[in-house]
Write a protein that holds these residues in place. Structure first.
Motif, PDB file in Angstrom:
ATOM      1  N   VAL A   1       0.818  -1.210   0.000  1.00  0.00           N
ATOM      2  CA  VAL A   1       0.000   0.000   0.000  1.00  0.00           C
ATOM      3  C   VAL A   1       0.849   1.256   0.000  1.00  0.00           C
ATOM      4  O   VAL A   1       0.479   2.280  -0.585  1.00  0.00           O
ATOM      5  N   PHE A   2       2.024   1.197   0.640  1.00  0.00           N
ATOM      6  CA  PHE A   2       2.828   2.397   0.868  1.00  0.00           C
ATOM      7  C   PHE A   2       4.145   2.354   0.091  1.00  0.00           C
ATOM      8  O   PHE A   2       4.650   1.278  -0.239  1.00  0.00           O
TER       9      PHE A   2
ATOM     10  N   TYR B   1      13.857  -0.344   6.628  1.00  0.00           N
ATOM     11  CA  TYR B   1      13.326  -0.696   5.303  1.00  0.00           C
ATOM     12  C   TYR B   1      11.831  -0.435   5.233  1.00  0.00           C
ATOM     13  O   TYR B   1      11.312  -0.011   4.190  1.00  0.00           O
ATOM     14  N   TYR B   2      11.114  -0.652   6.347  1.00  0.00           N
ATOM     15  CA  TYR B   2       9.653  -0.600   6.348  1.00  0.00           C
ATOM     16  C   TYR B   2       9.095   0.793   6.697  1.00  0.00           C
ATOM     17  O   TYR B   2       7.873   0.937   6.803  1.00  0.00           O
ATOM     18  N   ILE B   3       9.952   1.752   6.893  1.00  0.00           N
ATOM     19  CA  ILE B   3       9.448   3.100   7.209  1.00  0.00           C
ATOM     20  C   ILE B   3       8.844   3.715   5.944  1.00  0.00           C
ATOM     21  O   ILE B   3       9.541   3.892   4.940  1.00  0.00           O
ATOM     22  N   PRO B   4       7.572   4.093   5.944  1.00  0.00           N
ATOM     23  CA  PRO B   4       6.972   4.720   4.764  1.00  0.00           C
ATOM     24  C   PRO B   4       7.532   6.129   4.537  1.00  0.00           C
ATOM     25  O   PRO B   4       7.751   6.888   5.490  1.00  0.00           O
ATOM     26  N   LYS B   5       7.767   6.469   3.287  1.00  0.00           N
ATOM     27  CA  LYS B   5       8.266   7.806   2.982  1.00  0.00           C
ATOM     28  C   LYS B   5       7.245   8.885   3.346  1.00  0.00           C
ATOM     29  O   LYS B   5       7.617  10.019   3.651  1.00  0.00           O
ATOM     30  N   ALA B   6       5.965   8.544   3.307  1.00  0.00           N
ATOM     31  CA  ALA B   6       4.929   9.512   3.664  1.00  0.00           C
ATOM     32  C   ALA B   6       5.048   9.920   5.129  1.00  0.00           C
ATOM     33  O   ALA B   6       4.804  11.081   5.486  1.00  0.00           O
TER      34      ALA B   6
END
Length: 623
Positions: free
Chosen positions: A263-264, A394-399
C-alpha cells in the motif's frame, strides 16, 4: 636566600600552571563543568539525551531524503557532533546534526552524490576552522535579520512543498522548486491513496501531540501521583512524537507487507552497520573517467561559501537564543571552533554538513539538560540504531518521514515578520522580499542578492549621513555619524548649496559631537572648503570635536582651522566675542608622549585628556 629563591620559583611554577590551565579551559570548556558534575546532573542529562535521541533518529532519516542522499547518511551525520560538542561547546542546550536548511542547501550542490557530500563536509569544516582560528566570525554580522528571515521562510516553503510528492506517493519529480510545483500538479492524478491517507494521518497526529504538549500546565506539589504519572506519559509521547509516529507507521507498513499488500512507498534497503572510518575521497571514479579534485571543487562552486557561512549563522543564532533564555553566556569563537571540528572529523565518518538544530535544541532545553554531556547519550542512541536497527528502517513509509519534515519546518515560516518589518522600518522589507522570492529560484542567489541589497542600503547611509540644518543667524549643521570618503562629496555639496551659493554667503557651524571617525578624503575636502569660505569672507567653525578627530585635523595642518567646545561658544564667537574663540594651529600645542606606562596610568591620562579645556595644551598618549 636559597630557600626564598626556591619558594619564588615554586610560586612562579604554580602561576604558570594556573595560567596554562585557564587557557586550556577556554579551548576545552568541558574542564569548566566536569569538576562540578553531580548525580543530579547525570539524571537530567540521561533523560534529555534519550529524548533528543528518539527525536534525532527519525529526523535524520527524513533530512537525508531532503539532501538527496540514502537515509543512512542522515544517521552518519548525527552522532559525531554529539561527542565533539561535549568537549568544545559552550552551550548546554545546543545539539549539532543534520537540519532541514542545511540539507536543502546541500541538495543544491551535491547532485545526489555521497562522495561530493562528504568532500563538501571536509571543506566546510576546514573553512569554518580557519574562520575560528582567525576570529572571522564578524563576517556573519553582514547578513542582516531581514535576509535571514527571508531565507528561512522561503526554505520552509521549499522544503515543505518538496515533501508533498512523498505524501502523494509520486515519483520522478525534479528538485527545482518551480519544476517541482509544475510536475507535482501535472502528475497529481497518479496519487497513491495509501500514501496520501498515511501522510495526512501522520501530520494530524503530530499536530495533535504538539498541541497536547504545549497545553500541559505545570504541576503543583499537591498534585496526585496518578495525575503526575499521566502527565509524564503524555509529555513523553508528545516530546518523542516524531519517533512515535514513524514507529507506528513502520508497524502498519510491515503488517501490510506481511499480508502481501503493498500500500505504501517504503524507504527501502539501507546499509547496515557503522560507517567506516576513512578520509574523504579527493577524486571520484565515475566509471568512464576519473574526476579530479579541482573538478569536484568546481562542481561545488558557491556552496563552499554559502554552506559554511549559513551553518555558522544557524548554529550561533540558536546558541545565543537559548543562552539568553536560560541565563548563561556562550563564546562565539569557541562555537565556530566546535562546528568546524565537527564537520572536519565528520567527513571521516561519511557525514554531510551539519549545524545546530533549533528543534532538537528546544527539546534538549525543555527536557532540563544540565551540561553538554547529554549529547553523549544522544550519540550512543544513534550508534545503536546504525548497528542494530537499520534492517527495520526498510519498512518506514516515505509519507511518514515527509510528515515529520513538514511539521518540523512549518514553524520556520514566520509570516508575522512582514507585519513587524512594516511597522518598524518599511525599507527593510526590500531585502526580505528579494531574498524570499529569489530563494525559490536558487537559494544561493537569494542569499547573495539579499546581502548585496542590504550592503547597498548600509553604504547609502554612510554616503548620505543625516544632516540637521538650523538657522541661528548663521547656519548650524549637525552631523549624526562618522565622516568617511563616501560622504565627503555630499557634505561639500551641501555646504556649498546652503552657505556659499546663495546671494549672501553665510558662516557655518558644524556640530561634530556625534562624529567618531574621519579619513583623509574628508580631510582633503575640508581643506578645500576652508579655502572657499575664506575667499567668500565667511567662517566655517567646527564644534564639539572629539580628541581623536581633532588630532587627525591637526596632523593635516589645515590652514584657518577653527573649533570650539560647543555650538554656543561658536555663536558667541561669530557675534563678536573673540575671547571664547579657540583657533588651533599645529605649532600651538604641547605634546606629552607616554611610553610603557601601566593600564591604570593610561586610563588616568585618557581621562585627563578628555578633561583638558580647549586651549594650547594638548595631551597625546601613545601606548
Amino acid at each position: 636566600m636559597e630557600l626564598l629563591s626556591a619558594r619564588g620559583r615554586s610560586v612562579w611554577e604554580r602561576m604558570k600552571a594556573s595560567f596554562w590551565y585557564e587557557a586550556l579551559k577556554k579551548k576545552l570548556p568541558i574542564l569548566v563543568w566536569l569538576p562540578r558534575y553531580s548525580v543530579k546532573w547525570l539524571q537530567m542529562d540521561l533523560i534529555a539525551g534519550m529524548t533528543v535521541g528518539l527525536t534525532v533518529v527519525p529526523q535524520a532519516l527524513a533530512y537525508a531524503e531532503v539532501a538527496g542522499l540514502p537515509v543512512q547518511y542522515g544517521l552518519y551525520s548525527s552522532f559525531i557532533g554529539c561527542f565533539i560538542y561535549c568537549f568544545l561547546g559552550t552551550s548546554k542546550d545546543v545539539t549539532l546534526g543534520p537540519t532541514a536548511i542545511m540539507s536543502l542547501l546541500c541538495a543544491s550542490y551535491i547532485g545526489h552524490d555521497p562522495v561530493q557530500a562528504i568532500l563538501l563536509t571536509f571543506l566546510c569544516g576546514f573553512i569554518q576552522l580557519v574562520m575560528a582560528i582567525m576570529h572571522l566570525g564578524f563576517l556573519l554580522d553582514f547578513i542582516s535579520y531581514p535576509v535571514i528571515k527571508g531565507f528561512t521562510s522561503s526554505a520552509a516553503l521549499t522544503i515543505g512543498f518538496g515533501q508533498v510528492k512523498n505524501i502523494l506517493g509520486l515519483h520522478d519529480i525534479p528538485q527545482q522548486f518551480f519544476l517541482q510545483f509544475y510536475y507535482t500538479f501535472r502528475d497529481i492524478y497518479e496519487t497513491r491513496v495509501g500514501d496520501l491517507i498515511l501522510g495526512l494521518t501522520s501530520i494530524a497526529l503530530l499536530v495533535v501531540l504538539k498541541v497536547m504538549k504545549d497545553s500541559l500546565a505545570p504541576t503543583d506539589e499537591d498534585t496526585a501521583v496518578v495525575v503526575k504519572v499521566c502527565r509524564m506519559v503524555v509529555w513523553f509521547f508528545a516530546t518523542a512524537r516524531n519517533a512515535f509516529v514513524v514507529v507506528a507507521a513502520a508497524l502498519v507498513a510491515y503488517a501490510c507487507e506481511l499480508s502481501g499488500t503493498k500500500v505504501f512507498t517504503l524507504t527501502g534497503k539501507t546499509t547496515q552497520g557503522l560507517p567506516p572510518f576513512k578520509p574523504p575521497q579527493f577524486y571520484e571514479d565515475t566509471g568512464n573517467e576519473s574526476l579530479p579534485f579541482s573538478e569536484m571543487v568546481k562542481d561545488l562552486g558557491g556552496g563552499l561559501a554559502v554552506i559554511p557561512l549559513m551553518g555558522l549563522l544557524e548554529s550561533l543564532a540558536i546558541a545565543k537564543a537559548f543562552a539568553s533564555q536560560n541565563e548563561y553566556r556562550i563564546d562565539s569563537n569557541q562555537e565556530l571552533l566546535a562546528i568546524g571540528v565537527t564537520n572536519l572529523l565528520g567527513s571521516f565518518f561519511s557525514a554531510y554538513p551539519v549545524t545546530g538544530s533549533f528543534g532538537r535544541t528546544a527539546v534538549n532545553s525543555q527536557t532540563g539538560v544540565c551540561t553538554p554531556a547529554g549529547g553523549i547519550v544522544t550519540g550512543v542512541i544513534v550508534l545503536l540504531s546504525l548497528a542494530f536497527l537499520m534492517p527495520l528502517f526498510y519498512y518506514i513509509p516515505k509519507a511518514a518521514l515527509a510528515a515529520v519534515i513538514i511539521c518540523a519546518v512549518a514553524p520556520m515560516f514566520d509570516y508575522k515578520v512582514v507585519k513587524t518589518l512594516w511597522k518598524v522600518k518599511k525599507l527593510d522589507l526590500l531585502p526580505f522580499l528579494l531574498t524570499f522570492f529569489m530563494c525559490f529560484w536558487e537559494i544561493q542567489y537569494g542569499i547573495v542578492a539579499g546581502i548585496i541589497l542590504s550592503g547597498f542600503m548600509l553604504l547609502y547611509k554612510v554616503a548620505r549621513p543625516k544632516l540637521e540644518v538650523s538657522d541661528h543667524g548663521v547656519l548650524v549643521i549637525v552631523l549624526d555619524s562618522g565622516l568617511n570618503f563616501p560622504s565627503a562629496e555630499y557634505l561639500s555639496d551641501t555646504l556649498y548649496r546652503q552657505a556659499l551659493l546663495v546671494s549672501r554667503p553665510r558662516s557655518v557651524i558644524l556640530d561634530c559631537r556625534h562624529v567618531s571617525s574621519i579619513d583623509y578624503t574628508v580631510v582633503n575636502e575640508i581643506q578645500d572648503l576652508l579655502q572657499q569660505f575664506r575667499l567668500n569672507k565667511v567662517s566655517l567653525i567646527f564644534s564639539g570635536l572629539r580628541i581623536v578627530i581633532l588630532e587627525v585635523l591637526l596632523a593635516a595642518d589645515l590652514k584657518g582651522l577653527e573649533h570650539t567646545e560647543s555650538v554656543e561658544e561658536a555663536l558667541q564667537s561669530l557675534s563678536g566675542n573673540k575671547r571664547t574663540t579657540c583657533k588651533v594651529q599645529q605649532h600651538q600645542r604641547t605634546v606629552i608622549s607616554c611610553y610603557g606606562l601601566g593600564d591604570w596610568i593610561l586610563g588616568y591620562l585618557c581621562d585627563l585628556v578628555m578633561a583638558v579645556p580647549c586651549g594650547d595644551l594638548r595631551l597625546q598618549v601613545s601606548a
